[in-house]
Write an enzyme that holds these catalytic residues in place. Structure first.
Site, PDB file in Angstrom:
ATOM      1  N   ASP A  85       0.856  -1.183   0.000  1.00  0.00           N
ATOM      2  CA  ASP A  85       0.000   0.000   0.000  1.00  0.00           C
ATOM      3  C   ASP A  85       0.889   1.229   0.000  1.00  0.00           C
ATOM      4  O   ASP A  85       1.936   1.258   0.643  1.00  0.00           O
ATOM      5  CB  ASP A  85      -0.969   0.006   1.182  1.00  0.00           C
ATOM      6  N   GLU A 176      -7.274   4.298  12.339  1.00  0.00           N
ATOM      7  CA  GLU A 176      -6.159   3.994  13.231  1.00  0.00           C
ATOM      8  C   GLU A 176      -5.948   5.143  14.213  1.00  0.00           C
ATOM      9  O   GLU A 176      -6.768   6.054  14.312  1.00  0.00           O
ATOM     10  CB  GLU A 176      -4.897   3.714  12.430  1.00  0.00           C
TER      11      GLU A 176
END
Length: 285
Positions: A85, A176
């Site tokens: 990613d 997150e």
């Protein structure tokens, strides 16, 4: 502060007077800065001041560290398909090299909050596709700046959509640790759970696919109370920099993707799709 302003302060008056003038000038400068349209104050209760530094997993190592055991020691129960990613932090990516090194899929950061789009998105999203990779887009969530449905719409409108072409992965929600302040963005566990549900439901309404949820077990436990109810619809992307994915979220028997390291042979973060390449292809439909 101009040189002229400095000369005035140093020219006359007592030490206390000069300190007072300096303090006044400082207050004036701060007032101007915080009144600017792009400032954190102007943005309301939430703020996004360094989105280029907010990538999938950018907060994980500082909060959770990593294991000294190399991921190469992993003995998986099923085949694992390697991928990566990336975000604007990587800039223009050499996709041919990543493909030659065995990368089969890539997720690309598209958006953050409702104010940022990755300036390298086209090069990264189209470039990975052009060398043969299966690719998808992800959104970096900031739940204190706007609602989940609002951010899902922004994501879809700026590169986060899905098409049933056999080469596009469902969009992912990167949720997150808050890089700007309170770990859980000032939301209660119930409030955070509802925010994620709102994002998920809106993304599904817009694309017919439910988004992948990227997170860590520790953050999810702290900020949602390890909420269940997502495993039926939302594929899990677990982040844990170790030799195994570790404990999964409530209700999940397996992860779909595992982010196992924040550096390696590929640009950006290192990931495994939990299955053979044929399974990755099936995941696009």
């Amino acid at each position: 502060m101009s040189h002229g302003a400095l000369s005035v302060v140093h020219g006359t008056g007592s030490v206390r007077t000069r300190l007072g003038l300096l303090a006044g000038l400082l207050v004036t400068m701060l007032a101007v800065v915080f009144a600017m349209p792009g400032s954190a104050q102007a943005a309301g209760k939430g703020h996004v001041s360094h989105p280029l530094m907010d990538w999938m997993g950018s907060t994980i190592r500082a909060h959770e560290g990593s294991s000294a055991t190399a991921p190469g020691t992993l003995t998986p129960m099923v085949a694992q398909t390697p991928g990566m990613d990336v975000s604007g932090y990587q800039g223009n990516v050499n996709w041919s090299a990543a493909w030659s090194n065995g990368g089969k899929f890539a997720y690309v950061k598209a958006t953050e909050s409702t104010s940022y789009t990755n300036p390298y998105f086209a090069q990264q999203y189209n470039g990975s596709y052009n060398v043969g990779m299966i690719r998808g887009a992800y959104h970096f969530a900031t739940p204190d700046t706007s609602g989940g449905a609002t951010q899902a719409d922004y994501f879809v409108n700026h590169g986060g959509g899905w098409s049933n072409d056999g080469k596009t992965l469902p969009g992912a929600l990167d949720i997150e640790y808050n890089p700007y302040g309170a770990t859980c963005y000032g939301l209660s566990q119930a409030g955070m759970t509802n925010w994620v549900k709102a994002f998920s439901n809106e993304y599904h309404a817009r694309t017919s696919r439910y988004p992948v949820i990227y997170t860590t077990y520790n953050w999810w436990s702290q900020c949602t109370g390890n909420a269940g109810g997502f495993a039926t619809d939302n594929p899990l992307w677990i982040a844990r920099y170790s030799s195994a994915p570790g404990t999964l979220l409530n209700g999940y028997g397996y992860q779909t993707i595992w982010q196992y390291a924040d550096s390696g042979v590929f640009p950006g973060d290192q990931d495994y799709f939990n299955g053979a390449y044929s399974g990755l292809q099936a995941f696009t439909h």
